[in-house]
Design a protein around this motif. Structure first.
Motif, PDB file in Angstrom:
ATOM      1  N   THR A   4       5.572   0.596   2.948  1.00 42.24           N
ATOM      2  CA  THR A   4       4.295   0.839   2.269  1.00 42.24           C
ATOM      3  C   THR A   4       4.461   1.126   0.776  1.00 42.24           C
ATOM      4  O   THR A   4       5.568   1.365   0.293  1.00 42.24           O
ATOM      5  CB  THR A   4       3.548   2.013   2.973  1.00 42.24           C
ATOM      6  N   ASP A   5       3.337   1.057   0.079  1.00 39.70           N
ATOM      7  CA  ASP A   5       3.240   1.496  -1.323  1.00 39.70           C
ATOM      8  C   ASP A   5       4.350   0.975  -2.236  1.00 39.70           C
ATOM      9  O   ASP A   5       4.964   1.753  -2.976  1.00 39.70           O
ATOM     10  CB  ASP A   5       3.145   3.029  -1.382  1.00 39.70           C
ATOM     11  N   THR A   6       4.577  -0.317  -2.196  1.00 44.79           N
ATOM     12  CA  THR A   6       5.508  -0.929  -3.148  1.00 44.79           C
ATOM     13  C   THR A   6       4.970  -0.686  -4.553  1.00 44.79           C
ATOM     14  O   THR A   6       5.695  -0.377  -5.489  1.00 44.79           O
ATOM     15  CB  THR A   6       5.627  -2.442  -2.879  1.00 44.79           C
ATOM     16  N   GLN A   7       3.674  -0.834  -4.669  1.00 48.24           N
ATOM     17  CA  GLN A   7       2.903  -0.470  -5.862  1.00 48.24           C
ATOM     18  C   GLN A   7       3.512  -0.999  -7.161  1.00 48.24           C
ATOM     19  O   GLN A   7       3.620  -0.264  -8.149  1.00 48.24           O
ATOM     20  CB  GLN A   7       2.722   1.056  -5.909  1.00 48.24           C
ATOM     21  N   ASN A   8       3.873  -2.254  -7.132  1.00 43.58           N
ATOM     22  CA  ASN A   8       4.551  -2.892  -8.254  1.00 43.58           C
ATOM     23  C   ASN A   8       3.718  -2.845  -9.535  1.00 43.58           C
ATOM     24  O   ASN A   8       2.655  -3.433  -9.607  1.00 43.58           O
ATOM     25  CB  ASN A   8       4.855  -4.346  -7.866  1.00 43.58           C
ATOM     26  N   GLY A  43      -0.487  -0.651   2.417  1.00 46.21           N
ATOM     27  CA  GLY A  43      -1.328  -0.605   1.229  1.00 46.21           C
ATOM     28  C   GLY A  43      -0.660  -0.195  -0.066  1.00 46.21           C
ATOM     29  O   GLY A  43       0.443   0.335  -0.083  1.00 46.21           O
ATOM     30  N   ASP A  44      -1.377  -0.448  -1.189  1.00 46.54           N
ATOM     31  CA  ASP A  44      -0.822  -0.328  -2.538  1.00 46.54           C
ATOM     32  C   ASP A  44       0.372  -1.262  -2.675  1.00 46.54           C
ATOM     33  O   ASP A  44       1.506  -0.836  -2.951  1.00 46.54           O
ATOM     34  CB  ASP A  44      -0.447   1.126  -2.895  1.00 46.54           C
ATOM     35  N   PHE A  45       0.083  -2.521  -2.510  1.00 43.37           N
ATOM     36  CA  PHE A  45       1.102  -3.556  -2.696  1.00 43.37           C
ATOM     37  C   PHE A  45       1.398  -3.675  -4.188  1.00 43.37           C
ATOM     38  O   PHE A  45       2.528  -3.888  -4.603  1.00 43.37           O
ATOM     39  CB  PHE A  45       0.582  -4.872  -2.128  1.00 43.37           C
ATOM     40  N   ASN A  77      -5.886   1.625  -2.275  1.00 44.67           N
ATOM     41  CA  ASN A  77      -6.801   1.817  -3.404  1.00 44.67           C
ATOM     42  C   ASN A  77      -6.351   1.052  -4.644  1.00 44.67           C
ATOM     43  O   ASN A  77      -7.159   0.480  -5.364  1.00 44.67           O
ATOM     44  CB  ASN A  77      -6.988   3.308  -3.722  1.00 44.67           C
ATOM     45  N   HIS A  78      -5.024   0.980  -4.878  1.00 44.25           N
ATOM     46  CA  HIS A  78      -4.557   0.244  -6.061  1.00 44.25           C
ATOM     47  C   HIS A  78      -4.789  -1.260  -5.928  1.00 44.25           C
ATOM     48  O   HIS A  78      -4.815  -1.964  -6.932  1.00 44.25           O
ATOM     49  CB  HIS A  78      -3.070   0.510  -6.296  1.00 44.25           C
ATOM     50  N   ASP A  79      -4.940  -1.727  -4.696  1.00 44.90           N
ATOM     51  CA  ASP A  79      -5.131  -3.164  -4.477  1.00 44.90           C
ATOM     52  C   ASP A  79      -6.529  -3.632  -4.872  1.00 44.90           C
ATOM     53  O   ASP A  79      -6.874  -4.806  -4.673  1.00 44.90           O
ATOM     54  CB  ASP A  79      -4.817  -3.519  -3.010  1.00 44.90           C
ATOM     55  N   TYR A 168      -4.221   2.402   8.331  1.00 40.76           N
ATOM     56  CA  TYR A 168      -5.122   2.482   7.177  1.00 40.76           C
ATOM     57  C   TYR A 168      -4.353   3.152   6.046  1.00 40.76           C
ATOM     58  O   TYR A 168      -3.288   3.742   6.271  1.00 40.76           O
ATOM     59  CB  TYR A 168      -6.413   3.238   7.505  1.00 40.76           C
ATOM     60  N   HIS A 169      -4.890   3.078   4.835  1.00 45.50           N
ATOM     61  CA  HIS A 169      -4.111   3.514   3.672  1.00 45.50           C
ATOM     62  C   HIS A 169      -4.130   5.022   3.426  1.00 45.50           C
ATOM     63  O   HIS A 169      -3.089   5.664   3.314  1.00 45.50           O
ATOM     64  CB  HIS A 169      -4.605   2.769   2.434  1.00 45.50           C
ATOM     65  N   LYS A 170      -5.307   5.600   3.321  1.00 43.34           N
ATOM     66  CA  LYS A 170      -5.389   7.007   2.882  1.00 43.34           C
ATOM     67  C   LYS A 170      -5.127   7.952   4.051  1.00 43.34           C
ATOM     68  O   LYS A 170      -5.868   7.969   5.019  1.00 43.34           O
ATOM     69  CB  LYS A 170      -6.760   7.280   2.273  1.00 43.34           C
ATOM     70  N   GLY A 207      -0.377   5.299   4.461  1.00 41.18           N
ATOM     71  CA  GLY A 207       0.363   5.136   3.208  1.00 41.18           C
ATOM     72  C   GLY A 207      -0.149   6.138   2.192  1.00 41.18           C
ATOM     73  O   GLY A 207      -0.493   7.267   2.540  1.00 41.18           O
ATOM     74  N   HIS A 208      -0.210   5.736   0.921  1.00 44.00           N
ATOM     75  CA  HIS A 208      -0.891   6.455  -0.159  1.00 44.00           C
ATOM     76  C   HIS A 208      -0.159   7.682  -0.697  1.00 44.00           C
ATOM     77  O   HIS A 208      -0.257   7.979  -1.869  1.00 44.00           O
ATOM     78  CB  HIS A 208      -2.292   6.858   0.326  1.00 44.00           C
ATOM     79  N   ASP A 209       0.548   8.415   0.152  1.00 41.64           N
ATOM     80  CA  ASP A 209       1.080   9.700  -0.305  1.00 41.64           C
ATOM     81  C   ASP A 209       2.589   9.695  -0.579  1.00 41.64           C
ATOM     82  O   ASP A 209       3.158  10.734  -0.909  1.00 41.64           O
ATOM     83  CB  ASP A 209       0.732  10.812   0.695  1.00 41.64           C
ATOM     84  N   HIS A 210       3.249   8.549  -0.458  1.00 39.32           N
ATOM     85  CA  HIS A 210       4.638   8.348  -0.924  1.00 39.32           C
ATOM     86  C   HIS A 210       5.599   9.477  -0.525  1.00 39.32           C
ATOM     87  O   HIS A 210       6.307  10.034  -1.354  1.00 39.32           O
ATOM     88  CB  HIS A 210       4.668   8.167  -2.446  1.00 39.32           C
ATOM     89  N   ASN A 211       5.562   9.868   0.738  1.00 37.65           N
ATOM     90  CA  ASN A 211       6.551  10.813   1.266  1.00 37.65           C
ATOM     91  C   ASN A 211       6.797  10.456   2.728  1.00 37.65           C
ATOM     92  O   ASN A 211       6.066   9.648   3.307  1.00 37.65           O
ATOM     93  CB  ASN A 211       6.049  12.260   1.147  1.00 37.65           C
TER      94      ASN A 211
HETATM   95 FE   LIG Z   1       0.333   4.454  -3.473  1.00 35.97          FE
END
Ligand SMILES: [Fe+2]
Ligand SMILES: [Fe+2]
Length: 364
Positions: A4-8, A43-45, A77-79, A168-170, A207-211
């Motif tokens: 999750t959250d590659t967030q490039n 999410g947050d690709f 959300n970033h997507d 789901y993401h959040k 995803g979303h919380d990066h931990n």
């Molecule tokens: Fe994220």
């Protein structure tokens, strides 16, 4: 496999290339699970959906891995973010991911479900939280999506699905701050916790919380602020892994990040620390923090950067990434967390190790 959250982010490409770390995450996943049937990304690709280069970089760098691993994507959300941030890019997600668009509903992404080997996967879109006739109170998701989710899960149960997996993401359960602080998540927690419990969802992927998060088996309760209560389950051991037999409750997961942005597991450091780094969480007493921590078997940020002594977030240079591998049979669900470390850009050897295993068993 789940990541999750590659967030490039385009502005990070020459410092810590998140697309490269994302590709490396997939490579290691294919190494430890060469027979993986597909990947699920929660999410947050990308960092800013409107920046085409971010999608292109991610897809280009992972091209080899993607050719061996079909993907199911979840909108983050970033997507749907735009460069100026005042509007949303409502179509970018589905222009880059070939996933179904249920009910023709697209708002920063779509929602859908699919079956695989007796498991039913439901992917929800938490970007469906904009004020509208369908969502007048700006709840977790719109009424139409919620009704669909309930019906879809019920149908899957009636059709004899062995497992129901909700993505789901959040996150409503997380070791970092989003889950307890952000208003958009607050409105989600009770509703989603109830939905997951009442509809007998087995596992929730977030995803979303990066931990790195994995809860114990949680049942819904309205008796405390977390809306969760740890279920006492019967346990058996198999191949060194503890399996929970016939849990009624739900296991919630976040596999940290496959990019380089890390959020700290703040609650594990006690109430004083939580108040220092997140003043908005000043309502939490030591007992509240203890109650929250008690919901988790795994609640950690693998990166122990000294920056987290004073801050909880936006540390964008982490060299610790994680992914999860799920092995699912008719009556067993094995969850394995893997952790990687090493500076990719300086040519350090990247190591991967199994850091947690947990099982669910259904005795029919
Ligand atoms: Fe994220
Ligand atoms: Fe996010």
């Amino acid at each position: 496999m789940h990541y999750t959250d590659t967030q490039n982010a385009y502005w990070n490409a020459n410092v810590n290339n998140e697309a490269a770390y994302g590709a490396d995450t997939l490579s290691h996943a294919l190494e430890v699970a060469p027979d993986a049937d597909f990947a699920l990304h929660t999410g947050d690709f990308v960092e800013v959906a409107e920046v085409e280069d971010e999608w292109v970089d991610n897809l280009d760098m992972s091209q080899d891995q993607n050719l061996h691993l079909p993907h199911a994507y979840t909108p983050g959300n970033h997507d749907e973010y735009t460069v100026l941030g005042d509007e949303k890019d409502l179509t970018a997600f589905n222009e880059h991911t070939n996933v179904p668009i249920t009910n023709d509903a697209m708002t920063g992404g779509s929602y859908y479900s699919y079956d695989y080997n007796g498991a039913h996967f439901v992917v929800l879109n938490t970007n469906d939280n904009k004020e509208s006739e369908d969502n007048p109170e700006q709840g977790a998701i719109g009424k139409e999506q919620m009704e669909w989710a309930k019906q879809d899960i019920q149908e899957a149960r009636d059709n004899g699905a062995n497992w129901i997996i909700l993505a789901y993401h959040k996150p409503i359960y997380s070791a970092s701050y989003h889950a307890l602080q952000d208003e958009d998540v607050q409105v989600t927690r009770e509703e989603f916790a109830k939905l997951a419990d009442e509809l007998d969802v087995d596992v929730v992927l977030q995803g979303h919380d990066h931990n790195l998060t994995r809860t114990k088996s949680l049942v819904y309760t309205s008796d405390n602020f977390s809306y969760g209560e740890v279920e006492d389950t019967e346990k058996v051991e198999k191949d060194g892994v503890e399996y929970h037999v016939n849990p009624e409750g739900v296991t919630y997961i976040i596999p940290n990040t496959s990019g380089t942005k890390a959020y700290d597991a703040i609650y594990m450091k006690g109430a004083d620390h939580v108040h220092k780094v997140r003043p908005k969480l000043d309502w939490m007493t030591e007992d509240d923090v203890e109650l929250w921590n008690g919901l988790f078997d795994v609640a950690k940020q693998p990166d122990d950067s000294p920056k987290f002594d004073h801050k909880h977030e936006n540390y964008r240079q982490s060299q610790n990434q994680n992914f999860a591998v799920y092995t699912v049979t008719e009556d067993e669900f094995l969850i394995e967390f893997y952790e990687m470390s090493g500076n990719l850009h300086e040519g350090e050897e990247r190591t991967v190790e199994l850091v947690d295993s947990y099982g669910i068993k259904k005795d029919k």
